[in-house]
Write an enzyme that holds these catalytic residues in place. Structure first.
Site, PDB file in Angstrom:
ATOM      1  N   HIS A 101      31.636  43.110  44.049  1.00 26.19           N
ATOM      2  CA  HIS A 101      31.764  41.632  44.554  1.00 26.19           C
ATOM      3  C   HIS A 101      30.339  41.182  44.226  1.00 26.19           C
ATOM      4  O   HIS A 101      30.004  39.878  44.523  1.00 26.19           O
ATOM      5  CB  HIS A 101      32.266  41.609  45.729  1.00 26.19           C
TER       6      HIS A 101
ATOM      7  N   HIS B  89      40.049  48.433  37.729  1.00 20.27           N
ATOM      8  CA  HIS B  89      41.263  48.503  37.753  1.00 20.27           C
ATOM      9  C   HIS B  89      41.831  49.402  36.884  1.00 20.27           C
ATOM     10  O   HIS B  89      43.204  49.901  37.221  1.00 20.27           O
ATOM     11  CB  HIS B  89      41.845  46.918  37.471  1.00 20.27           C
TER      12      HIS B  89
END
Length: 713
Positions: A241, A78
């Site tokens: 993920h 992020h």
């Protein structure tokens, strides 16, 4: 309380982005050299310290599965993922994730805890290790600690200590709103994210609905704006993920407080206070979506891709009230471990954005190829992750540390090493004479050098004169560079280069990149001499010429300017006011308001305008470095009248006779209209201002010509 002048006078020109280029808000000494300090680190020791805190679960914020690695990966992702290719802004450099507004975005919920967990490492190494580098390095160490082999790591990102005021994050005034699409449904540039406060897209789907086709379209657009193709996009999502889980133990609207920017003072900068249960561990609420992607959330394996492709997934509302996906017959229910190590098991889930990869035929083809070839998946994720966390760092010269890969990748805009000796003072003088004696005018020499150097973007350190890519596609065909005239100029430069190099019996050679800059410098010196000033423009040789094979045409197309106020160029694609685009261009060149002002005035005096237009050339002696631009823009004997309804072109008329003296654009008139720019212009337009103007123009011109010379640092 001071007045917010931007709200009081919204049409006034905003200089915050340029002012931050002049301010020193860093508490460290101005002479501090971070690159030197970073290279004093024992990087292996730093990594060991990161790994130690990564598995030392803290009671105040327990690590999922006893391992902060997945949290650190999200933190690094992020931080870097705000980068967008359109203007090069965003990215991990600066460490902006710890500053508003990015620290308080909903997509960064609870990453404040990740940075607090890392504080002992930052505290130990102090100024030698920036937060910007530490955040990214922690993501790399996390991957390695869970069994993944990374491609490499480079340090060199310095911290900023104030928000980057140059970044347009979008028009919305509320988090998670999405009012950014135009009437045609297009995401306007330079935006990369589809929703305010999110890094990329809404994980529940467009507008919070589980729309797989719409989600895939949003993913492709958003990741594309980050310079990722379909394979890189799938690799990043699938690789990321593979680790960890999302948190939505209950509804965040009912239980979670405000972000750090809105948190009570006693929380000491920690946001998202959660009153559900224990407010942490199994009771954590972050996105409102709940569950892991697999049963092995702290180890690298193929389980994410296997789960996604081998099971059928159906949408449901999770315990946090958000859309998520579950297996059709519950095969993966109660299959994953609990975050606190208890005997209670968790359901495996998928996000809408995960299942969208399976639904989209192109993304699915990549997924299936990766499933059949795990080694290919590993390599693709390693390189895509490396690209993600380094994309805003610029050329390889800025990459520091023992883990920098030997291989230079095409997105790093590689340059060849010089296999010759650079020119010295004697050769510089000889080449200047040849350039000034050529058929190229002062304006042509200046425009060619400017076109080459002004592609630089300080946001991601791309572009610039080094490489002479102005002679390659796509730059040689850009409208702003006047392709036909540029081709003629390049032919002259190449002839001078060939004549010089072929005549040498030693190893001294001149690159076209150096020659183009030298031509601009020689023209500035000649123009100053014609105005009565003896100046020498600093010149440092050493630039080399890139090859077409070293130049990604599509990637460089992102550097094409829609406007260049310094050349008085405005394309039909420009969507903002010309004066705003001028300030934006100046910011990308790392200029201050005075530097922007002196450059425009000098370029006009030199006649270096798009298509040799007379607009803005307020002088009877174009090609001579005088302060006439400022003298005439400030002269109250004249008045300006628009010549069209769009009020972008104006005529300068004598107040008494009505006679038209000159034409100008908004790029020009802003220096008499805006109070700050007029104040600066008055310094240069005064009777004693010309000498200062010439000196400042030479300094600022030289600055632009070597903005990309990281090899000199």
């Amino acid at each position: 309380m001071s007045i917010d002048y931007k709200k009081l006078w919204p049409e006034a020109l905003d200089f915050e982005s340029l002012d931050q280029n002049a301010q020193h808000v860093d508490p460290k000494d101005e002479d501090f050299d971070y690159a030197e300090a970073f290279q004093e680190l024992d990087l292996e020791e730093v990594k060991q310290d990161i790994e130690s805190v990564m598995t030392d679960s803290q009671e105040w914020w327990p690590a999922d599965y006893g391992h902060y690695g997945p949290l650190f990966i999200r933190m690094a992702w992020h931080s870097a993922g705000t980068y967008r290719t359109t203007d090069g802004r965003g990215g991990a450099s600066g460490g902006y994730q710890r500053l508003p507004p990015v620290d308080s975005w909903p997509d960064n919920a609870n990453l404040d805890k990740a940075r607090r967990v890392l504080w002992p490492v930052k505290q130990k190494y102090g100024q030698n290790l920036s937060w910007a580098d530490l955040i990214v390095l922690a993501g790399n160490v996390a991957l390695e600690s869970m069994g993944f082999e990374t491609f490499g790591f480079a340090g060199g990102r310095e911290d900023d200590f104030a928000p980057d005021e140059s970044v347009d994050w979008g028009p919305e005034e509320e988090m998670e709103a999405s009012d950014r699409y135009d009437e045609a449904g297009e995401l306007p540039e330079p935006l990369g994210a589809t929703v305010m406060g999110l890094i990329y897209v809404n994980p529940e789907g467009p507008d919070g609905e589980p729309d797989l086709e719409g989600s895939a379209a949003n993913i492709r657009e958003s990741f594309g704006r980050m310079a990722m193709n379909d394979e890189e996009t799938v690799a990043l999502i699938a690789g990321g993920h593979t680790f960890g889980k999302v948190h939505g133990a209950d509804d965040p609207d009912e239980h979670v407080g405000g972000p750090p920017a809105d948190a009570p003072i006693d929380l000491q900068g920690l946001g998202w206070e959660n009153d559900f249960g224990e407010g942490k561990g199994p009771d954590t609420i972050t996105s409102g979506i709940e569950g892991p992607w697999n049963t092995t959330p702290t180890q690298w394996d193929m389980s994410y891709i296997d789960n996604l492709l081998d099971y059928e997934w159906w949408p449901e509302k999770g315990p946090g009230g958000a859309w998520q996906w579950t297996t059709e017959s519950g095969e993966l229910d109660a299959a994953a471990p609990s975050v606190d190590g208890s005997s209670e098991k968790e359901d495996v889930m998928m996000l809408t954005t995960d299942v969208a990869l399976k639904r989209d035929p192109d993304y699915r083809e990549v997924l299936e190829r990766f499933q059949e070839n795990p080694d290919e998946f590993q390599e693709a994720f390693a390189k895509a992750w490396y690209k993600l966390i380094h994309r805003d760092m610029g050329p390889p010269e800025r990459f520091l540390g023992p883990e920098v890969p030997e291989e230079t990748l095409i997105w790093q805009d590689p340059l060849p090493d010089a296999d010759y000796d650079s020119i010295g003072d004697e050769e510089v003088a000889e080449l200047k004479e040849a350039l000034l004696d050529s058929e190229l005018s002062v304006a042509q020499l200046v425009k060619t050098a400017w076109a080459s150097a002004s592609t630089y973007r300080d946001s991601d350190k791309r572009g610039g004169a080094n490489g002479a890519r102005i002679r390659l596609e796509p730059q040689r065909s850009w409208e702003v560079n006047e392709p036909a005239a540029l081709a003629d100029a390049l032919e002259t430069y190449e002839a001078i280069q060939e004549e010089f190099n072929s005549a040498r019996s030693d190893a001294v050679r001149v690159s076209l990149a150096d020659l183009i800059v030298l031509g601009g410098n020689a023209a500035v010196e000649q123009a100053a001499a014609d105005a009565g000033y003896d100046v020498t423009v600093p010149f440092e040789p050493g630039r080399t010429d890139a090859t077409p094979e070293q130049t990604d045409v599509e990637s460089f197309e992102a550097l094409k300017p829609k406007a260049d106020g310094f050349r008085n160029y405005l394309s039909d694609e420009a969507e903002r006011k010309p004066e705003e685009l001028l300030v934006d261009k100046a910011d990308l060149l790392n200029l201050t308001p005075p530097e922007m002002t002196v450059l425009v005035g000098g370029m006009r005096a030199l006649g270096a305008t798009y298509q040799d237009t007379d607009r803005g050339v307020f002088t009877d002696e174009p090609g001579t470095l005088t302060n006439d631009f400022f003298v005439n823009i400030l002269d109250m004997d004249y008045e300006w009248e628009p010549v069209s309804e769009d009020r972008e072109v104006f005529e300068l008329r004598d107040r008494e006779t009505g006679e038209v003296e000159w034409e100008g654009t908004r790029f020009d008139l802003i220096f008499g209209s805006d109070s700050r720019l007029r104040a600066i212009s008055e310094v240069y337009g005064a009777d004693d201002g010309e000498a200062e103007f010439v000196e400042d123009f030479v300094d600022t011109w030289s600055k632009v010509m070597k903005l990309d010379r990281f090899d000199l640092e």
